[in-house]
Design a protein around this motif. Structure first.
Motif, PDB file in Angstrom:
ATOM      1  N   SER A   1     -54.843   0.374   2.731  1.00  0.00           N
ATOM      2  CA  SER A   1     -55.073   1.218   1.571  1.00  0.00           C
ATOM      3  C   SER A   1     -56.519   1.084   1.122  1.00  0.00           C
ATOM      4  O   SER A   1     -57.166   0.063   1.366  1.00  0.00           O
ATOM      5  CB  SER A   1     -54.134   0.822   0.422  1.00  0.00           C
ATOM      6  OG  SER A   1     -54.425   1.565  -0.754  1.00  0.00           O
TER       7      SER A   1
ATOM      8  N   ALA B   1     -59.183  -7.983   2.604  1.00  0.00           N
ATOM      9  CA  ALA B   1     -58.482  -6.731   2.899  1.00  0.00           C
ATOM     10  C   ALA B   1     -58.198  -6.685   4.390  1.00  0.00           C
ATOM     11  O   ALA B   1     -58.869  -7.350   5.178  1.00  0.00           O
ATOM     12  CB  ALA B   1     -59.323  -5.526   2.482  1.00  0.00           C
TER      13      ALA B   1
ATOM     14  N   THR C   1     -57.076   1.465  -2.097  1.00  0.00           N
ATOM     15  CA  THR C   1     -56.888   1.129  -3.510  1.00  0.00           C
ATOM     16  C   THR C   1     -56.540  -0.332  -3.669  1.00  0.00           C
ATOM     17  O   THR C   1     -55.607  -0.832  -3.033  1.00  0.00           O
ATOM     18  CB  THR C   1     -55.761   1.994  -4.122  1.00  0.00           C
ATOM     19  OG1 THR C   1     -56.068   3.375  -3.944  1.00  0.00           O
ATOM     20  CG2 THR C   1     -55.590   1.699  -5.602  1.00  0.00           C
ATOM     21  N   ASP C   2     -57.244  -1.031  -4.519  1.00  0.00           N
ATOM     22  CA  ASP C   2     -56.953  -2.432  -4.777  1.00  0.00           C
ATOM     23  C   ASP C   2     -55.530  -2.590  -5.298  1.00  0.00           C
ATOM     24  O   ASP C   2     -55.062  -1.807  -6.140  1.00  0.00           O
ATOM     25  CB  ASP C   2     -57.941  -3.004  -5.808  1.00  0.00           C
ATOM     26  CG  ASP C   2     -59.310  -3.287  -5.207  1.00  0.00           C
ATOM     27  OD1 ASP C   2     -59.433  -3.241  -3.981  1.00  0.00           O
ATOM     28  OD2 ASP C   2     -60.256  -3.546  -5.986  1.00  0.00           O
TER      29      ASP C   2
ATOM     30  N   LYS D   1     -55.880  -5.572  -0.691  1.00  0.00           N
ATOM     31  CA  LYS D   1     -55.303  -4.309  -0.212  1.00  0.00           C
ATOM     32  C   LYS D   1     -54.991  -4.408   1.272  1.00  0.00           C
ATOM     33  O   LYS D   1     -55.707  -5.054   2.038  1.00  0.00           O
ATOM     34  CB  LYS D   1     -56.243  -3.139  -0.482  1.00  0.00           C
ATOM     35  CG  LYS D   1     -57.673  -3.345  -0.032  1.00  0.00           C
ATOM     36  CD  LYS D   1     -58.588  -2.271  -0.620  1.00  0.00           C
ATOM     37  CE  LYS D   1     -60.050  -2.564  -0.333  1.00  0.00           C
ATOM     38  NZ  LYS D   1     -60.945  -1.601  -0.997  1.00  0.00           N
TER      39      LYS D   1
ATOM     40  N   GLU E   1     -52.777  -2.408  -3.476  1.00  0.00           N
ATOM     41  CA  GLU E   1     -51.775  -1.671  -2.702  1.00  0.00           C
ATOM     42  C   GLU E   1     -51.555  -2.267  -1.321  1.00  0.00           C
ATOM     43  O   GLU E   1     -52.508  -2.596  -0.604  1.00  0.00           O
ATOM     44  CB  GLU E   1     -52.176  -0.200  -2.539  1.00  0.00           C
ATOM     45  CG  GLU E   1     -51.897   0.645  -3.756  1.00  0.00           C
ATOM     46  CD  GLU E   1     -52.004   2.131  -3.450  1.00  0.00           C
ATOM     47  OE1 GLU E   1     -51.612   2.929  -4.326  1.00  0.00           O
ATOM     48  OE2 GLU E   1     -52.472   2.511  -2.351  1.00  0.00           O
TER      49      GLU E   1
END
Length: 300
Positions: A197, A171, A199-200, A194, A202
């Motif tokens: 974000s 990330a 959220t995975d 990610k 995104e």
């Protein structure tokens, strides 16, 4: 002790102790040295001891006291001393045992190839003063999992291939100040789940980005949603090639730019379909005929 006057472009005959692995250095020990020269001296020390260009390595190995030369492959931990503002190109390239490094707050630029192929490096923290990460700076750091930017990081430019093939990077939170993402900057970072974000899946690119280079995010296979802000004026070919899981994408325009034409103005452009030969359905000629001034995706 070693005289460094042969390595810099100014007259100097100041001797600085040879540093060793895991070194720390007291700036006060240098006495009353001009700060600009001090930065040069420290850069020379780092390059001299921990690997610079191939030519410099060869010169070092030709010196008589070869046993005093630190083998750059064996370095595992480094604290760069305060006072350094630029990490010179190639400084730690192929330091294959380097696991961690502390970059001081005063650094404003990380030059090209600086940490390329540091295979054991798992985490790096970019201080707030850094405005530029140059080409190949962290390219192919296979074990790099975490790139952390300081809260007030002023990063503007991410160079070509800067983080390409960091296959375990999971990330990344890019600073809001980033304006340019270079060619292949994150290409091959197949584990990124990610970007900007929580959220995975995104990728929410920062609002100040204006340029996305070619193949910048190639093969980010875990991305399902991508948002490119309205500030972007240029997207390179294949910027999202191989991002085959994307289900939702928001773009400021279709193709390379708002005024692109022909193949530069089709939706497939950002996925690597940049000419008739890019399409493998056997309909290249009909496709070519369809991309004309009458097509809603072609602009004259």
């Amino acid at each position: 002790m070693g005289v460094i006057k042969d390595y810099i472009e100014v007259e100097a005959n100041i001797e600085i102790p040879k540093v060793k692995m895991g070194f720390k250095m007291d700036i006060d020990s240098f006495g009353d040295i001009d700060p600009m020269l001090l930065n040069v001296y420290l850069s020379v020390i780092l390059r001299n001891n921990f690997g610079a260009t191939s030519l410099l390595r060869e010169e070092l190995m030709e010196k008589e006291n070869q046993e005093e030369i630190v083998e750059f492959e064996e370095i595992s931990n480094i604290d760069i001393p305060e006072g350094v503002t630029v990490i010179q190109e190639n400084t730690f390239v192929y330091c294959s045992s380097l696991e961690s490094i502390v970059i001081p707050e005063g650094v404003t630029e990380i030059k090209q190839y600086t940490f390329k192929n540091c295979d054991e490096m798992t985490k790096v923290t970019i201080p707030e003063g850094v405005t530029s990460i140059a080409a190949y700076a962290f390219n192919s750091c296979a074990q790099l999992v975490d790139v952390e930017f300081a809260t007030e990081c002023k990063l503007e430019t991410i160079g070509n291939y800067a983080f390409a093939d960091c296959v375990n990077l999971s990330a990344i939170q890019l600073p809001t100040t980033v304006t340019s993402i270079g060619n292949y900057a994150f290409s091959g970072c197949i584990s990124i789940a990610k970007i900007n974000s929580e959220t995975d899946g995104e990728m929410l690119l920062p609002e100040n980005v204006t340029t996305i280079g070619e193949y910048a995010f190639q093969n980010l296979e875990l991305m399902t949603k991508v948002v490119v802000p309205d500030t972007v004026t240029s997207i390179g070919p294949g910027a999202f090639k191989g991002c085959n899981a994307i289900e939702d994408i928001t773009l400021p325009f279709v193709g390379a730019s708002a005024d692109a034409t022909y193949y530069d103005a089709v939706f497939g452009y950002i996925f690597g379909y940049i000419n008739a030969n890019s399409y493998d359905d056997g309909n290249a000629s009909s496709l070519s005929n369809s991309i004309s001034s009458s097509s809603p995706f072609a602009r004259m």
